[in-house]
Design a protein around this motif. Structure first.
Motif, PDB file in Angstrom:
ATOM      1  N   GLU A  72      33.692  43.671  29.666  1.00  0.00           N
ATOM      2  CA  GLU A  72      32.593  43.112  28.890  1.00  0.00           C
ATOM      3  C   GLU A  72      32.763  43.357  27.391  1.00  0.00           C
ATOM      4  OE1 GLU A  72      27.992  43.825  29.364  1.00  0.00           O
ATOM      5  OE2 GLU A  72      28.983  43.294  31.255  1.00  0.00           O
ATOM      6  N   SER A  73      33.122  44.619  27.055  1.00  0.00           N
ATOM      7  CA  SER A  73      33.100  44.936  25.633  1.00  0.00           C
ATOM      8  C   SER A  73      34.473  45.123  25.008  1.00  0.00           C
ATOM      9  CB  SER A  73      32.266  46.200  25.412  1.00  0.00           C
ATOM     10  OG  SER A  73      32.735  47.218  26.285  1.00  0.00           O
ATOM     11  N   ILE A  74      35.500  45.286  25.850  1.00  0.00           N
ATOM     12  CA  ILE A  74      36.808  45.534  25.254  1.00  0.00           C
ATOM     13  C   ILE A  74      37.852  44.508  25.692  1.00  0.00           C
ATOM     14  CG2 ILE A  74      36.688  48.013  24.752  1.00  0.00           C
ATOM     15  CD1 ILE A  74      37.632  48.612  27.494  1.00  0.00           C
ATOM     16  N   ILE A  75      38.865  44.383  24.842  1.00  0.00           N
ATOM     17  CA  ILE A  75      39.967  43.474  25.143  1.00  0.00           C
ATOM     18  C   ILE A  75      41.268  44.275  25.048  1.00  0.00           C
ATOM     19  CG2 ILE A  75      39.984  42.691  22.719  1.00  0.00           C
ATOM     20  CD1 ILE A  75      40.874  39.922  23.916  1.00  0.00           C
ATOM     21  N   TYR A  76      42.179  44.044  25.999  1.00  0.00           N
ATOM     22  CA  TYR A  76      43.406  44.845  26.066  1.00  0.00           C
ATOM     23  C   TYR A  76      44.625  43.941  25.977  1.00  0.00           C
ATOM     24  CZ  TYR A  76      47.126  47.685  28.192  1.00  0.00           C
ATOM     25  OH  TYR A  76      48.314  48.328  28.450  1.00  0.00           O
ATOM     26  N   ASP A  77      45.397  44.143  24.933  1.00  0.00           N
ATOM     27  CA  ASP A  77      46.654  43.400  24.778  1.00  0.00           C
ATOM     28  C   ASP A  77      47.832  44.367  24.935  1.00  0.00           C
ATOM     29  OD1 ASP A  77      48.868  41.979  24.134  1.00  0.00           O
ATOM     30  OD2 ASP A  77      48.117  41.221  22.205  1.00  0.00           O
ATOM     31  N   PRO A  78      48.415  44.430  26.139  1.00  0.00           N
ATOM     32  CA  PRO A  78      49.495  45.408  26.374  1.00  0.00           C
ATOM     33  C   PRO A  78      50.708  45.171  25.478  1.00  0.00           C
ATOM     34  CG  PRO A  78      49.266  43.900  28.250  1.00  0.00           C
ATOM     35  CD  PRO A  78      48.127  43.616  27.322  1.00  0.00           C
ATOM     36  N   ASN A  79      50.858  43.964  24.962  1.00  0.00           N
ATOM     37  CA  ASN A  79      51.999  43.681  24.099  1.00  0.00           C
ATOM     38  C   ASN A  79      51.910  44.424  22.760  1.00  0.00           C
ATOM     39  OD1 ASN A  79      53.154  41.616  25.916  1.00  0.00           O
ATOM     40  ND2 ASN A  79      51.199  40.611  25.455  1.00  0.00           N
ATOM     41  N   THR A  82      47.664  50.914  32.292  1.00  0.00           N
ATOM     42  CA  THR A  82      46.970  49.949  33.134  1.00  0.00           C
ATOM     43  C   THR A  82      45.932  50.694  33.979  1.00  0.00           C
ATOM     44  OG1 THR A  82      47.276  48.256  34.837  1.00  0.00           O
ATOM     45  CG2 THR A  82      48.793  50.098  34.893  1.00  0.00           C
ATOM     46  N   THR A  83      45.351  49.992  34.911  1.00  0.00           N
ATOM     47  CA  THR A  83      44.334  50.596  35.767  1.00  0.00           C
ATOM     48  C   THR A  83      44.928  50.831  37.148  1.00  0.00           C
ATOM     49  OG1 THR A  83      43.646  48.448  36.541  1.00  0.00           O
ATOM     50  CG2 THR A  83      42.518  49.306  34.599  1.00  0.00           C
ATOM     51  N   PHE A  84      44.162  51.446  38.005  1.00  0.00           N
ATOM     52  CA  PHE A  84      44.594  51.680  39.377  1.00  0.00           C
ATOM     53  C   PHE A  84      44.953  50.341  40.038  1.00  0.00           C
ATOM     54  CE2 PHE A  84      43.592  52.523  43.947  1.00  0.00           C
ATOM     55  CZ  PHE A  84      44.641  53.407  44.154  1.00  0.00           C
ATOM     56  N   LEU A  85      46.122  50.255  40.619  1.00  0.00           N
ATOM     57  CA  LEU A  85      46.625  49.029  41.250  1.00  0.00           C
ATOM     58  C   LEU A  85      46.687  47.841  40.298  1.00  0.00           C
ATOM     59  CD1 LEU A  85      44.906  49.202  44.756  1.00  0.00           C
ATOM     60  CD2 LEU A  85      47.245  49.846  44.151  1.00  0.00           C
ATOM     61  N   GLU A  86      46.698  48.171  39.006  1.00  0.00           N
ATOM     62  CA  GLU A  86      46.799  47.149  37.966  1.00  0.00           C
ATOM     63  C   GLU A  86      45.701  46.099  38.063  1.00  0.00           C
ATOM     64  OE1 GLU A  86      50.852  45.837  37.241  1.00  0.00           O
ATOM     65  OE2 GLU A  86      51.579  47.764  37.982  1.00  0.00           O
ATOM     66  N   ALA A  87      44.522  46.514  38.487  1.00  0.00           N
ATOM     67  CA  ALA A  87      43.381  45.592  38.544  1.00  0.00           C
ATOM     68  C   ALA A  87      42.961  45.246  37.121  1.00  0.00           C
ATOM     69  CB  ALA A  87      42.229  46.259  39.286  1.00  0.00           C
ATOM     70  N   LEU A 127      40.671  44.990  33.931  1.00  0.00           N
ATOM     71  CA  LEU A 127      39.681  45.988  33.494  1.00  0.00           C
ATOM     72  C   LEU A 127      38.282  45.693  34.037  1.00  0.00           C
ATOM     73  CD1 LEU A 127      40.573  46.817  29.790  1.00  0.00           C
ATOM     74  CD2 LEU A 127      40.269  48.438  31.679  1.00  0.00           C
ATOM     75  N   GLY A 128      37.926  44.417  34.056  1.00  0.00           N
ATOM     76  CA  GLY A 128      36.582  44.019  34.499  1.00  0.00           C
ATOM     77  C   GLY A 128      36.295  44.379  35.952  1.00  0.00           C
ATOM     78  N   GLU A 129      37.370  44.539  36.744  1.00  0.00           N
ATOM     79  CA  GLU A 129      37.170  44.857  38.168  1.00  0.00           C
ATOM     80  C   GLU A 129      37.699  46.239  38.503  1.00  0.00           C
ATOM     81  OE1 GLU A 129      39.463  41.748  39.961  1.00  0.00           O
ATOM     82  OE2 GLU A 129      38.554  40.303  38.577  1.00  0.00           O
ATOM     83  N   SER A 130      37.732  47.111  37.498  1.00  0.00           N
ATOM     84  CA  SER A 130      38.470  48.360  37.702  1.00  0.00           C
ATOM     85  C   SER A 130      37.589  49.590  37.782  1.00  0.00           C
ATOM     86  CB  SER A 130      39.440  48.549  36.550  1.00  0.00           C
ATOM     87  OG  SER A 130      38.684  48.741  35.372  1.00  0.00           O
TER      88      SER A 130
END
Ligand SMILES: Cc1cc2nc3c(=O)[nH]c(=O)nc-3n(C[C@H](O)[C@H](O)[C@H](O)COP(=O)(O)O)c2cc1C
Ligand code: SF4
Ligand code: SF4
Ligand code: FES
Ligand code: FES
Lengths: 645, 213
Positions: free
Chosen positions: B143-150, B182-187, B189-192
């Motif tokens: 909702e509030s954050i955006i993640y750009d792994p690059n 990343t998150t657990f199982l690479e979900a 962020l919104g579903e993590s």
């Protein structure tokens, strides 16, 4: 157990029983089949099976046991036959038929079949002993003395050859004295870095915390290295004894074997050894009745190369990701669960019983002043005899390659020796006479590493060699730190483009700069030593880099993008079609003189035609740079059209 | 850590707690040392970005300032030929693996990479090295954050901070060049199970984890 007995007395009682059964066993015929992983890979278990069946069938009074590896891996499967009235005779290159024949001819009819004998264990008139081999003069066995001669799964064998005597001797000493003795011996860690073992133990002893651990590092992740595996499989009790002495010296009540999961036989044998030692009162609440308590457990490693690094190894034992961390603190001050922990390599611990039994001075008689003792190497590559060898530190590479390894295989010439695995380097012919030990290897730009030696000949490309090892470290980098994660990636990229023929003039300098910075900037030794294969090849084989970059030529004819296949017209037999049929892409055709010609556009450089061309013609050759082939073909065409005119 | 010690950094006399990491002693006194991965409250430093190199008199080579504790009489230099070379190469490596698009980046002007470049006169463009873009999908499912792994420099500050908040949603995955946050199982962020606290975005020194605007 009687509190007044010393450890030595307790051990003597246990050993008396072991000696009795050992003597009994030696009174009848005994067949000892080398069945470590190296032997099993070429059918040792099947050979042992045939021995057993034939003995049963022909009603021979003999026993078959499975032993470890003596180091002569090239001649496996091997077996030693001890028949009363004969010296012990070792047979090599066995197969099931030969095994059956030995039972019939030797055990039943008394003909020892000397034509199949490799060596005998005692002087006799027919068969040389291993000491008569050129390598016998070079080799010296401190650690591998009993490997391949005793049953690793039977503690009585180890006891019968004097096993656990060193532990009993240590238990009679003050722990500090034990550490002092090891320090005086000058023993250096065989895990790669050569850190003085006694000093490491002292550091741990000096730590305030009283709960302490000892760990045997048996992760052995170097490609091509298998010395630790062989020792664990061939004489597990030796390593258990070494670890128990280390535990006593530093006051640890708990020890671990960290063994990589890819070594199931080693895991099984160490587990059995620990179990038996426990049953005999050699481990447990009161080691040999002294009141010193020691439990040892096996921990199976996940298999990542970097987990062999001590801080990563500890992290993975604690259930955390196996990543190295900054040192200090060193594990000897704050290791497993934050407690002082001694981590030693399998080989390091295997020298400890020898030192306790024979004293520091005797140990120092072998080897060089800076690196006493022996070194254990795994020999591989373009050698006649590959396998394991144990030689005094200070032996030259020439002795190892020519006396132990019996020289270069085939009709080719020596080019270099890669020593120390991915953290080591490639050394050229000029260094063959350097006595090798920890320090001389480092000075020459290689490393002892884990002791892998790969011999390279003129068909091996040194740029490709560097690329191969960088590919390994790049894949095995844990990715935690910048220099290792990205630096090795960039180096690999540059090496790849050089082997593809796209190298740029500035690439050699760039490699040197990156190598220096990765060495100085990385967090752990994986990164710090990763540039060594590049630095050493650039130092000794710069001309090969130059040929790749400036002439687009691979002098060893190895880099696929820089070679072409060409059929020598004067050598082609014309009526033979061997190459034509072998080519998977139908690139070979007959010209009007029925000489075979390769269509360079179609050729995928699979090497099939070169293999298919019969040895009496050898018409197919590799050329580099690749446009040489096209040039030659044009010449041929021109000559032909002139002839036609 | 007991008592105070006196050290010098670039000739300036400084009093600091014994054992205080040189990095913090320097920053407290207005002396800049490049750094991405260290967190003051974390007493076992990651030491992974390898940018905080300094020279300490009597040491054979440069060491990381975030791991080196202050001791009485220590003489520290933040610049030398060797330090500058390591920082230049380390920074160039990081930039070779960082999707640089400052113009549209939420961290433009407050970015640690820009700061290092400015302080040390380095370029944001990797000169000698090829660009290695990882081409990973941007995650804007939270909702509030955006993640750009690059853009991630793998400093690990977000992972540590996320754990500290009690959420523990973020972690490292994979090895070597493929290592990533990343998150657990690479979900996504919104579903993590992300609590939406956005502490990670605050911790991120670059524009990889940022508040949505
Ligand atoms: C990447 C890496 C891998 C290593 N792998 C091993 C290994 O497989 N076995 C080993 O004994 N030491 C290995 N080491 C060395 C250990 O960190 C440690 O120095 C060693 O176990 C200490 O034992 P020693 O004093 O008996 O040599 C490795 C080091 C690095 C940096
Ligand atoms: S190298 Fe392989 S592809 Fe090329 S001509 Fe020979 S067989 Fe055909
Ligand atoms: S997302 Fe940001 S804070 Fe997290 S590791 Fe990457 S750069 Fe560091
Ligand atoms: S990534 Fe492991 S040493 Fe750098
Ligand atoms: S701040 Fe010291 S290594 Fe990152």
């Amino acid at each position: 157990m009687n509190a007044n007995k010393t450890a030595a007395m307790v051990l003597d009682e246990i050993r008396a029983e072991a000696l009795r059964s050992w003597e009994q066993m030696r009174q009848k015929t005994l067949i000892a089949v080398g069945a470590a992983t190296c032997g099993r890979a070429v059918g040792a278990l099947e050979v042992a099976g045939v021995f057993r069946e034939e003995i049963e069938r022909l009603k021979v009074d003999a026993a078959v046991i499975e032993v470890g590896c003596m180091g002569h891996c090239y001649a496996e499967p091997m077996a030693f036959i001890f028949k009363p009235g004969f010296p012990g005779i070792c047979y090599g290159y066995l197969n099931e038929g030969l095994a059956a024949r030995l039972v019939r001819d030797f055990l039943v009819d008394g003909d020892p079949c000397v034509e199949f004998a490799l060596a005998a264990d005692g002087v006799n008139d027919f068969i040389p002993t291993f000491q008569d081999f050129p390598r016998g003069l070079v080799e010296q066995k401190m650690v591998m003395e009993h490997c391949g001669l005793i049953d690793p799964e039977n503690i009585e064998h180890y006891l019968a050859v004097g096993g656990y005597g060193a532990l009993a001797a240590a238990l009679a000493m003050d722990p500090g004295e034990v550490a002092k003795l090891v320090k005086a011996s000058g023993l250096r860690g065989r895990g790669g870095a050569g850190f003085p073992t006694g000093s490491k133990w002292d550091l741990c002893r000096a730590a305030g915390e009283k709960t302490r651990y000892v760990i045997c590092n048996a992760d052995e992740g170097d490609p091509g290295a298998f010395m630790d595996r062989t020792i664990l499989e061939s004489n597990p009790h030796l390593v258990v004894e070494g670890l128990a002495i280390a535990a006593y010296a530093v006051g640890a009540g708990k020890g671990y074997f960290y063994i990589r999961a890819e070594y199931p036989l080693a895991v099984e044998r160490i587990r059995k050894a620990l179990d038996q030692a426990g049953k005999y009162g050699i481990l447990g609440k009161s080691v040999l009745g002294t009141g010193f308590g020691l439990e040892i457990e096996v921990f199976q490693g996940s298999g990542a190369f970097v987990c062999g690094e001590e801080t990563a190894l500890i992290a993975s034992m604690e259930g955390k990701p196996g990543l190295p961390r900054h040192r200090p603190p060193f594990p000897s001050e704050a290791g497993l669960f934050g407690k002082p922990t001694v981590i030693n390599n399998v080989k390091t611990l295997s020298y400890v019983p020898y030192i306790l039994r024979n004293g520091a001075d005797r140990f120092k008689e072998t080897g060089t002043p800076g690196s006493p003792g022996t070194a254990i190497f795994a020999l591989a590559g373009k050698l006649v005899n590959t396998g394991l060898t144990e030689v005094p530190m200070g032996t030259t590479l020439r002795q190892i390659i020519y006396d132990v390894g019996s020289g270069i295989a085939g009709n080719s010439n020596f080019k270099a020796v890669q020593i120390g695995g991915p953290s080591g380097g490639c050394l050229p012919g000029e260094t063959l006479d350097t006595p090798i030990d920890f320090d001389s290897l480092t000075r020459a730009g290689a490393m002892m590493g884990s002791g892998g030696i790969v011999v390279l000949d003129e068909n091996d490309c040194m740029v490709e060699m560097a690329r191969f090892f960088l590919d390994f470290t790049q894949k095995e980098s844990c990715g935690k730190c910048t220099f290792c994660r990205l630096g090795t990636r960039h180096m690999l990229g540059i090496l790849e483009r050089i082997t593809r023929g796209e190298g740029r003039p500035e690439d050699m300098d760039l490699l040197l700069e990156l190598a220096g910075d990765i060495r100085a900037g990385s967090l752990c030794s994986l990164g710090k030593t990763a540039p060594n294969p590049v630095l050493s090849t650039l130092k000794y084989f710069r001309d090969e880099y130059e040929a790749h970059i400036f002439e687009k030529r691979c002098p060893a004819l190895m880099c696929k993008d820089l070679i072409a296949y060409y059929i020598l017209p004067h050598k082609c037999e014309r009526s033979c079609d061997a190459c034509v049929g072998s080519c998977p892409v139908e690139a070979i055709y007959s010209n009007e003189d029925r000489i075979k010609v390769i269509n360079q556009e179609k050729c995928v450089k699979c090497n099939s035609c070169l293999v298919a061309c019969p040895p009496q013609y050898r018409a197919v050759v590799k050329v580099s740079p690749p446009d040489l082939a096209a040039g030659k073909e044009k010449e041929n065409d021109e000559r032909k059209s002139q002839d036609n005119h | 850590m007991s008592g105070k010690v006196r050290i010098t950094i670039d000739g300036k006399a400084i009093e600091t707690a014994a054992g205080e990491k040189i990095l913090w002693a320097a920053l407290d006194n207005g002396i800049y040392i490049p750094h991405l991965c260290s967190i003051r409250e974390n007493h076992s430093p990651f030491a992974s970005c390898r940018l905080c190199f300094v020279e300490i008199e009597g040491y054979p080579g440069p060491v990381t300032a975030c791991t080196e504790g202050a001791a009485e009489g220590m003489a520290v230099r933040t610049r030398s030929e060797r330090v500058d070379r390591l920082v230049r190469t380390g920074f160039e490596m990081i930039m070779s693996n960082h999707r640089t698009e400052c113009g549209v980046c939420p961290k433009n002007r407050s970015c640690a990479l820009q700061k290092i470049a400015k302080e040390r006169g380095l370029r944001l463009k990797p000169g000698r090295l090829e660009k290695l873009d990882r081409n990973l999908p941007v995650d804007d499912t939270a909702e509030s954050i955006i993640y750009d792994p690059n853009k991630c420099v793998l400093c690990g500050r977000c992972v540590w901070t996320c754990k500290k908040t009690g959420s523990g949603t973020l972690g490292f995955a994979k090895r070597g060049f493929d290592r990533m946050v990343t998150t657990f199982l690479e979900a996504p962020l919104g579903e993590s199970g992300c609590s939406g606290c956005s502490a990670c975005a605050e911790a991120c020194p670059v524009g990889a984890l940022a508040l949505k605007r």
